[in-house]
Design an enzyme around this catalytic site. Structure first.
Site, PDB file in Angstrom:
ATOM      1  N   HIS A  96       0.815  -1.217   0.000  1.00  0.00           N
ATOM      2  CA  HIS A  96       0.000   0.000   0.000  1.00  0.00           C
ATOM      3  C   HIS A  96       0.849   1.268   0.000  1.00  0.00           C
ATOM      4  O   HIS A  96       0.316   2.377  -0.068  1.00  0.00           O
ATOM      5  CB  HIS A  96      -1.005  -0.008   1.162  1.00  0.00           C
ATOM      6  CG  HIS A  96      -0.443   0.271   2.519  1.00  0.00           C
ATOM      7  ND1 HIS A  96      -0.232  -0.720   3.460  1.00  0.00           N
ATOM      8  CD2 HIS A  96      -0.070   1.420   3.115  1.00  0.00           C
ATOM      9  CE1 HIS A  96       0.249  -0.185   4.573  1.00  0.00           C
ATOM     10  NE2 HIS A  96       0.353   1.116   4.378  1.00  0.00           N
TER      11      HIS A  96
ATOM     12  N   ASP B 225      -0.086  -7.713   1.667  1.00  0.00           N
ATOM     13  CA  ASP B 225       0.367  -6.319   1.672  1.00  0.00           C
ATOM     14  C   ASP B 225       1.897  -6.252   1.777  1.00  0.00           C
ATOM     15  O   ASP B 225       2.463  -5.923   2.816  1.00  0.00           O
ATOM     16  CB  ASP B 225      -0.284  -5.571   2.844  1.00  0.00           C
ATOM     17  CG  ASP B 225      -0.002  -4.078   2.813  1.00  0.00           C
ATOM     18  OD1 ASP B 225       0.430  -3.578   1.761  1.00  0.00           O
ATOM     19  OD2 ASP B 225      -0.214  -3.424   3.859  1.00  0.00           O
TER      20      ASP B 225
ATOM     21  N   SER C  21       4.287   2.597   7.983  1.00  0.00           N
ATOM     22  CA  SER C  21       3.958   1.509   7.061  1.00  0.00           C
ATOM     23  C   SER C  21       5.184   1.018   6.310  1.00  0.00           C
ATOM     24  O   SER C  21       6.011   1.805   5.853  1.00  0.00           O
ATOM     25  CB  SER C  21       2.925   1.974   6.041  1.00  0.00           C
ATOM     26  OG  SER C  21       1.666   2.069   6.626  1.00  0.00           O
TER      27      SER C  21
END
Length: 259
Positions: A67, A111, A209
């Protein structure tokens, strides 16, 4: 059902209504260059500049969250304070982004993404790779691991930090996330890790992230998503489930030779 999931990525990236992204809460400044595998990803998108974390797994490959893939990405290695021009820093452009072929941005499954660097990193004390786990090897609940990043440092902060922060987090049982009303619809035990004791105010949050969860010197998890309020537990991509794909993908790309 109103979604309350937040991706731990750039602050402007939303996976779905009510979603959010990743930072370090309840941690402290890391010892400079004690985590030489850490990568700072600067992204230029149509909405402005965003950032993510990542980690060096081969001289010419950085592993991060899928992402984090939007925009034009520049990788900064060997950094502690990303706003300073430190002698240890190496800035490298990305030759190609290789997200997992089954990444699903709605369910947040698979992910992870490999970034092939345009030039291989020069390995030294401040820039070095981190080992991948053995394929299929899991981390026992109760294990204490660590994570680092340049994300926000508290729930109310509007800006990310320029200095690398770190925090120790407890690996929780799969049931902890499966019983959480805001996580259970997304959590897949075979592909994800449940991390962070609900009774402690320590977690990743916006801006972290793609960074690694490090357990016994290996990268066992990738910061992925969590609840919008930033409270633990958070969900990490389980690296050991993807080791065959990671190695096959890197193996299919010839190592680049420095100019």
């Amino acid at each position: 059902m109103q979604l309350q999931i937040l991706l731990l990525l750039p602050m402007t990236f939303f996976l779905s209504p009510g979603a959010h992204t990743g930072e370090i809460i309840g941690g402290q400044e890391a010892k400079p260059h004690s985590r030489p595998y850490m990568a700072y990803l600067k992204k230029k998108t149509c909405t402005g500049e965003e950032m993510c974390g990542g980690f060096l797994v081969r001289e010419d490959f950085v592993l991060t969250a899928a992402h984090c893939g939007d925009g034009n990405i520049t990788v900064l290695l060997g950094a502690h304070n990303v706003l300073r021009k430190e002698k240890t820093q190496q800035r490298v452009s990305v030759l190609q982004k290789i997200p997992h072929p089954r990444y699903n941005k709605m369910s947040i499954e698979n992910d992870l993404m490999l970034l092939q660097l345009a030039e291989p990193a020069e390995l030294d004390d401040a820039v070095y790779t981190i080992p991948l786990p053995q394929a299929g090897r899991t981390v026992d609940p109760g294990s204490v691991c660590s994570v680092a990043g340049w994300g926000k440092t508290n729930h109310d902060a509007k800006l990310t930090t320029n200095i690398l922060q770190e925090v120790e987090l407890e690996v929780m049982s799969d049931e902890t996330c499966q019983k959480d009303t805001k996580l259970r619809y997304y959590y897949k035990p075979s592909k994800m890790m449940c991390v962070g004791n609900p009774n402690e105010d320590k977690a990743t949050f916006s801006g972290d992230s793609g960074g690694p969860l490090v357990c016994d010197g290996t990268a066992q998890g990738i910061v992925s998503f969590g609840k919008k309020d930033g409270s633990p537990p958070r969900v990490f991509t389980r690296v050991s489930a993807y080791v065959p794909w990671i190695k096959k993908t890197m193996g299919s790309q010839q190592p680049r030779v420095p100019r």
